[in-house]
Design a protein around this motif. Structure first.
Motif, PDB file in Angstrom:
ATOM      1  N   ASP A  53      37.798 -24.569 -16.903  1.00  0.00           N
ATOM      2  CA  ASP A  53      38.969 -24.021 -17.598  1.00  0.00           C
ATOM      3  C   ASP A  53      38.608 -22.766 -18.382  1.00  0.00           C
ATOM      4  O   ASP A  53      39.325 -21.770 -18.350  1.00  0.00           O
ATOM      5  CB  ASP A  53      39.578 -25.064 -18.541  1.00  0.00           C
ATOM      6  CG  ASP A  53      40.333 -26.154 -17.803  1.00  0.00           C
ATOM      7  OD1 ASP A  53      40.560 -26.011 -16.583  1.00  0.00           O
ATOM      8  OD2 ASP A  53      40.688 -27.161 -18.460  1.00  0.00           O
ATOM      9  N   ALA A  54      37.473 -22.808 -19.063  1.00  0.00           N
ATOM     10  CA  ALA A  54      37.046 -21.639 -19.848  1.00  0.00           C
ATOM     11  C   ALA A  54      36.772 -20.446 -18.946  1.00  0.00           C
ATOM     12  O   ALA A  54      37.166 -19.317 -19.242  1.00  0.00           O
ATOM     13  CB  ALA A  54      35.797 -21.984 -20.660  1.00  0.00           C
ATOM     14  N   ARG A  63      39.089 -12.653 -24.794  1.00  0.00           N
ATOM     15  CA  ARG A  63      37.645 -12.633 -24.560  1.00  0.00           C
ATOM     16  C   ARG A  63      37.032 -13.937 -25.041  1.00  0.00           C
ATOM     17  O   ARG A  63      37.433 -14.489 -26.053  1.00  0.00           O
ATOM     18  CB  ARG A  63      37.059 -11.453 -25.325  1.00  0.00           C
ATOM     19  CG  ARG A  63      35.565 -11.406 -25.310  1.00  0.00           C
ATOM     20  CD  ARG A  63      35.087 -10.327 -26.236  1.00  0.00           C
ATOM     21  NE  ARG A  63      33.798 -10.712 -26.775  1.00  0.00           N
ATOM     22  CZ  ARG A  63      32.874  -9.856 -27.094  1.00  0.00           C
ATOM     23  NH1 ARG A  63      33.091  -8.577 -26.957  1.00  0.00           N
ATOM     24  NH2 ARG A  63      31.734 -10.271 -27.569  1.00  0.00           N
ATOM     25  N   GLN A  64      36.041 -14.401 -24.303  1.00  0.00           N
ATOM     26  CA  GLN A  64      35.299 -15.592 -24.696  1.00  0.00           C
ATOM     27  C   GLN A  64      33.812 -15.291 -24.621  1.00  0.00           C
ATOM     28  O   GLN A  64      33.352 -14.613 -23.707  1.00  0.00           O
ATOM     29  CB  GLN A  64      35.602 -16.763 -23.757  1.00  0.00           C
ATOM     30  CG  GLN A  64      37.024 -17.240 -23.823  1.00  0.00           C
ATOM     31  CD  GLN A  64      37.295 -18.292 -22.779  1.00  0.00           C
ATOM     32  OE1 GLN A  64      37.026 -18.090 -21.610  1.00  0.00           O
ATOM     33  NE2 GLN A  64      37.830 -19.418 -23.207  1.00  0.00           N
ATOM     34  N   ASP A  65      33.089 -15.788 -25.594  1.00  0.00           N
ATOM     35  CA  ASP A  65      31.634 -15.724 -25.566  1.00  0.00           C
ATOM     36  C   ASP A  65      31.130 -17.108 -25.214  1.00  0.00           C
ATOM     37  O   ASP A  65      31.485 -18.091 -25.861  1.00  0.00           O
ATOM     38  CB  ASP A  65      31.080 -15.299 -26.928  1.00  0.00           C
ATOM     39  CG  ASP A  65      31.364 -13.848 -27.220  1.00  0.00           C
ATOM     40  OD1 ASP A  65      30.515 -13.023 -26.871  1.00  0.00           O
ATOM     41  OD2 ASP A  65      32.436 -13.541 -27.782  1.00  0.00           O
ATOM     42  N   ILE A  66      30.316 -17.206 -24.174  1.00  0.00           N
ATOM     43  CA  ILE A  66      29.754 -18.481 -23.751  1.00  0.00           C
ATOM     44  C   ILE A  66      28.245 -18.408 -23.911  1.00  0.00           C
ATOM     45  O   ILE A  66      27.606 -17.472 -23.422  1.00  0.00           O
ATOM     46  CB  ILE A  66      30.135 -18.799 -22.288  1.00  0.00           C
ATOM     47  CG1 ILE A  66      31.656 -18.921 -22.166  1.00  0.00           C
ATOM     48  CG2 ILE A  66      29.448 -20.083 -21.832  1.00  0.00           C
ATOM     49  CD1 ILE A  66      32.139 -19.137 -20.759  1.00  0.00           C
ATOM     50  N   ILE A  80      33.155 -13.356 -21.337  1.00  0.00           N
ATOM     51  CA  ILE A  80      34.185 -13.496 -20.309  1.00  0.00           C
ATOM     52  C   ILE A  80      35.459 -12.816 -20.827  1.00  0.00           C
ATOM     53  O   ILE A  80      35.968 -13.165 -21.884  1.00  0.00           O
ATOM     54  CB  ILE A  80      34.495 -14.983 -20.009  1.00  0.00           C
ATOM     55  CG1 ILE A  80      33.220 -15.764 -19.709  1.00  0.00           C
ATOM     56  CG2 ILE A  80      35.523 -15.105 -18.892  1.00  0.00           C
ATOM     57  CD1 ILE A  80      32.488 -15.328 -18.475  1.00  0.00           C
ATOM     58  N   ASP A  81      35.944 -11.842 -20.077  1.00  0.00           N
ATOM     59  CA  ASP A  81      37.191 -11.163 -20.411  1.00  0.00           C
ATOM     60  C   ASP A  81      38.248 -11.666 -19.437  1.00  0.00           C
ATOM     61  O   ASP A  81      38.312 -11.224 -18.291  1.00  0.00           O
ATOM     62  CB  ASP A  81      37.026  -9.648 -20.310  1.00  0.00           C
ATOM     63  CG  ASP A  81      38.247  -8.905 -20.816  1.00  0.00           C
ATOM     64  OD1 ASP A  81      39.349  -9.493 -20.800  1.00  0.00           O
ATOM     65  OD2 ASP A  81      38.103  -7.750 -21.216  1.00  0.00           O
ATOM     66  N   ASN A  82      39.059 -12.609 -19.881  1.00  0.00           N
ATOM     67  CA  ASN A  82      40.040 -13.233 -19.001  1.00  0.00           C
ATOM     68  C   ASN A  82      41.183 -12.299 -18.631  1.00  0.00           C
ATOM     69  O   ASN A  82      41.829 -12.487 -17.610  1.00  0.00           O
ATOM     70  CB  ASN A  82      40.593 -14.507 -19.640  1.00  0.00           C
ATOM     71  CG  ASN A  82      39.553 -15.599 -19.672  1.00  0.00           C
ATOM     72  OD1 ASN A  82      38.870 -15.827 -18.691  1.00  0.00           O
ATOM     73  ND2 ASN A  82      39.401 -16.239 -20.801  1.00  0.00           N
ATOM     74  N   GLN A  83      41.420 -11.304 -19.447  1.00  0.00           N
ATOM     75  CA  GLN A  83      42.502 -10.378 -19.132  1.00  0.00           C
ATOM     76  C   GLN A  83      42.162  -9.565 -17.885  1.00  0.00           C
ATOM     77  O   GLN A  83      42.995  -9.323 -17.034  1.00  0.00           O
ATOM     78  CB  GLN A  83      42.768  -9.449 -20.311  1.00  0.00           C
ATOM     79  CG  GLN A  83      43.935  -8.512 -20.069  1.00  0.00           C
ATOM     80  CD  GLN A  83      44.256  -7.681 -21.289  1.00  0.00           C
ATOM     81  OE1 GLN A  83      43.610  -7.812 -22.317  1.00  0.00           O
ATOM     82  NE2 GLN A  83      45.250  -6.842 -21.175  1.00  0.00           N
TER      83      GLN A  83
END
Length: 90
Positions: A53-54, A63-66, A80-83
């Motif tokens: 999902d992430a 944006r997400q930092d993993i 991760i830039d979901n846009q």
């Protein structure tokens, strides 16, 4: 020799089944004993769902930092830039 003795001899002479191999990945549909090498990750179903999902941006368009962290040490960091649907390895 009795039938029971013959059956016991046949069973004793058979090799145990080979352990499944997950070298190139895979999913186990059964309770399985697996050999795991250092630095391999095992995820349960909930963890897999959260990770997928992430990475696919479900519920998040930003944006997400993993971080992959072991014993307090960051081994890997992704942004991760979901846009724009891109992953940058930092």
């Amino acid at each position: 020799m009795t039938t029971a003795g013959i059956q016991t001899g046949v069973i004793a002479s058979q090799s145990p089944p080979a352990a499944p191999s997950f070298k190139s990945g895979g999913i186990s549909n059964d309770d399985t004993i697996a050999r795991v090498n250092r630095r391999e990750m095992l995820l349960n179903t909930d963890q897999q769902t959260n990770l997928f999902d992430a990475l696919s941006g479900v519920g998040n368009r930003g944006r997400q930092d993993i971080y992959l962290q072991v014993d307090g040490r960051v081994l890997q960091h992704w942004i991760i830039d979901n846009q724009y649907r891109e992953a940058l390895e930092v």
